[in-house]
Design a protein around this motif. Structure first.
Motif, mmCIF file in Angstrom:
data_model
loop_
_atom_site.group_PDB
_atom_site.id
_atom_site.type_symbol
_atom_site.label_atom_id
_atom_site.label_comp_id
_atom_site.label_asym_id
_atom_site.label_seq_id
_atom_site.Cartn_x
_atom_site.Cartn_y
_atom_site.Cartn_z
ATOM 1 N N ASN A 189 -9.409 2.921 0.726
ATOM 2 C CA ASN A 189 -8.664 1.987 1.231
ATOM 3 C C ASN A 189 -8.506 1.878 2.532
ATOM 4 O O ASN A 189 -8.546 2.649 3.528
ATOM 5 C CB ASN A 189 -7.071 2.397 0.348
ATOM 6 C CG ASN A 189 -6.718 0.400 0.417
ATOM 7 O OD1 ASN A 189 -6.110 0.299 1.147
ATOM 8 N ND2 ASN A 189 -6.062 0.315 -0.545
ATOM 9 N N SER A 222 -10.568 5.975 3.867
ATOM 10 C CA SER A 222 -10.539 5.117 4.086
ATOM 11 C C SER A 222 -12.004 3.599 3.787
ATOM 12 O O SER A 222 -11.589 2.989 3.495
ATOM 13 C CB SER A 222 -10.848 4.183 5.794
ATOM 14 O OG SER A 222 -12.222 4.693 6.381
ATOM 15 N N PHE A 273 1.028 -1.294 -0.179
ATOM 16 C CA PHE A 273 0.017 0.375 0.144
ATOM 17 C C PHE A 273 0.828 1.459 0.154
ATOM 18 O O PHE A 273 0.867 2.264 -0.944
ATOM 19 C CB PHE A 273 -1.344 0.318 1.106
ATOM 20 C CG PHE A 273 -1.262 1.450 1.710
ATOM 21 C CD1 PHE A 273 -2.503 1.795 0.575
ATOM 22 C CD2 PHE A 273 -1.235 1.675 2.399
ATOM 23 C CE1 PHE A 273 -3.356 3.087 1.569
ATOM 24 C CE2 PHE A 273 -1.644 3.339 3.290
ATOM 25 C CZ PHE A 273 -2.648 3.928 2.038
ATOM 26 N N ASN A 315 -6.536 0.739 4.184
ATOM 27 C CA ASN A 315 -5.228 0.906 4.459
ATOM 28 C C ASN A 315 -5.068 2.435 5.244
ATOM 29 O O ASN A 315 -4.520 2.593 6.371
ATOM 30 C CB ASN A 315 -4.235 0.622 3.740
ATOM 31 C CG ASN A 315 -4.434 -0.680 3.765
ATOM 32 O OD1 ASN A 315 -3.990 -2.001 4.713
ATOM 33 N ND2 ASN A 315 -3.563 -1.484 2.614
ATOM 34 N N TRP A 360 -6.742 2.467 -6.203
ATOM 35 C CA TRP A 360 -8.166 2.132 -5.410
ATOM 36 C C TRP A 360 -9.153 3.397 -5.684
ATOM 37 O O TRP A 360 -10.469 3.562 -5.651
ATOM 38 C CB TRP A 360 -7.546 2.774 -4.129
ATOM 39 C CG TRP A 360 -6.574 1.478 -3.802
ATOM 40 C CD1 TRP A 360 -5.648 -0.234 -3.759
ATOM 41 C CD2 TRP A 360 -5.368 1.790 -3.002
ATOM 42 N NE1 TRP A 360 -5.252 -0.272 -3.817
ATOM 43 C CE2 TRP A 360 -4.243 0.755 -3.482
ATOM 44 C CE3 TRP A 360 -4.680 3.459 -3.178
ATOM 45 C CZ2 TRP A 360 -2.926 0.629 -3.213
ATOM 46 C CZ3 TRP A 360 -3.445 3.156 -2.520
ATOM 47 C CH2 TRP A 360 -2.609 1.979 -2.159
#
Length: 416
Positions: free
Chosen positions: A234, A231, A52, A236, A99
């Motif tokens: 993604n 979030s 990531f 992460n 993403w």
């Protein structure tokens, strides 16, 4: 060690003080990407996090000329330069398999149009758009207005279609029946700013390849609002916040600075005065004082709830306090909105209502359009009766989506 490195970076120092020694760095060691390198080295044992962070650090710049050609052939309006830039920014994230991102332009700069151009340019036809209920029909109207997409390819219900548009509430209730999507668009994404809500949790479980979140107000209360929204792009980002931003939240300036460094590749925000030549907006607050009789009535209502708190009702203190605040707010909106069983205001002169009516009549005399907003529908109902000889449109939460769209269009019409 990790905290010392971050502190050195934030304070633009080329050294770190440890217990028994001082470490020096070359200027290049604290370059623009240094913050991501520091974060990455702090948790390399987690392969998902490492991948990531590597993606954030090494976003490539892809040629997206194809999008311009597709937009030219498929969109009915000519984009402004900053709108083209926004579409190309989204396309670049998409080509990076990154993403998604947050389109956070000021209200009125065409975030909806840019999003539509993005999925048209990339021939994406498995799309879920989630918006407040009041905007569901508007999304459909905008797609039909700006593109050649057939109306039969757009659904505003649970019926699957190339483009499906649902309210946040509908998505929350039925998320378990929703399939995987190529693209999910979250409009007015401040709806998911609170990570403790059902809407936040369920929306984040919808399976998709790419996410566009849209908000003209990405930070309403705190920096955490922004990170919660990110979030959704993604999961992460949640880790990134908890590990790297939360420890600095007491120092808000550093927390903001770090957030900008970490999130900037995924946020596109332009303000109106940066991209449009607009006249300055004039804001004026008109303060209306109570008359002596109004002040007396207000104090008497206040004393009623104070007495209730001291009586046997004190066990329900929270309820009494909330009721008291509500009734005092209603009194300050329009006096007659409070129940006569609490206090009879029928013969009480209303200074604010008088001032409002004077302002409205002055504006109407100048052939101007006026919007009057209130959180209290009873205030709006009273105003309807006061303005019965005026040409007005009325809209509240009970108005259906179709009628809401019709009323907005009627108000915005040139000769309305």
């Amino acid at each position: 060690m990790y905290s010392n490195l971050l502190e050195a970076y934030l304070k633009n120092r080329n050294y770190v003080e440890l217990d028994d020694r001082v470490l020096f760095f070359k200027d290049s060691d604290l370059s623009e990407k240094a913050i991501l390198q520091i974060v990455q080295k702090s948790n390399m044992q987690d392969s998902n996090i490492a991948e990531f962070l590597e993606k954030i650090k090494n976003l490539a710049q892809y040629p997206c000329d194809y999008a311009l050609e597709n937009i030219k052939n498929s969109i009915k309006v000519e984009l402004k330069p900053y709108q083209t830039e926004g579409v190309l920014w989204l396309c670049n994230l998409y080509k990076n398999n990154a993403w998604g991102g947050l389109l956070a332009d000021d209200m009125g700069l065409g975030k909806t149009l840019q999003t539509i151009c993005f999925f048209v340019a990339n021939h994406i036809d498995n799309i879920l758009i989630i918006s407040p209920a009041s905007l569901v029909q508007n999304w459909k109207n905008e797609i039909l207005k700006f593109t050649h997409i057939d109306e039969n390819d757009i659904s505003t219900s649970l019926q699957l279609s190339k483009i499906q548009i649902l309210s946040y509430e509908s998505a929350r209730i039925h998320f378990s029946t929703l399939p995987k999507y190529q693209l999910v668009v979250l409009d007015e994404s401040q709806k998911i700013k609170n990570n403790k809500t059902q809407i936040f949790n369920t929306v984040n479980q919808i399976n998709r390849d790419f996410t566009i979140i849209i908000s003209g107000t990405p930070i309403e209360n705190s920096l955490l609002d922004l990170w919660n929204m990110m979030s959704a792009v993604n999961a992460n980002f949640k880790w990134l916040y908890e590990r790297n931003i939360a420890p600095f939240m007491q120092d808000s300036q550093n927390a903001v600075y770090l957030s900008i460094k970490l999130l900037s590749p995924f946020i596109k925000r332009r303000k109106k005065d940066e991209v449009l030549n607009l006249p300055h907006r004039h804001d004026e607050i008109v303060l209306v004082d109570f008359s002596d009789s109004e002040k007396k009535a207000y104090n008497e209502i206040y004393k009623i709830f104070c007495a209730a708190l001291k009586s046997k009702l004190s066990a329900r203190a929270n309820f009494v306090i909330l009721q008291g605040l509500l009734r005092l707010r209603q009194f300050c909106s329009i006096h007659n909105t409070i129940p006569t069983t609490l206090y009879n205001c029928q013969n009480l002169q209303d200074s604010k209502l008088d001032a409002l009516l004077r302002l409205v009549n002055d504006m109407l005399d100048r052939q101007e359009k006026v919007i009057i907003f209130s959180q209290f529908t009873k205030s709006l109902e009273i105003l309807k009766s006061m303005l019965d000889k005026t040409n007005f449109l009325y809209l509240d939460g009970s108005v259906s989506r179709q009628n809401r769209a019709r009323l907005v269009e009627q108000f915005q019409a040139q000769n309305s």
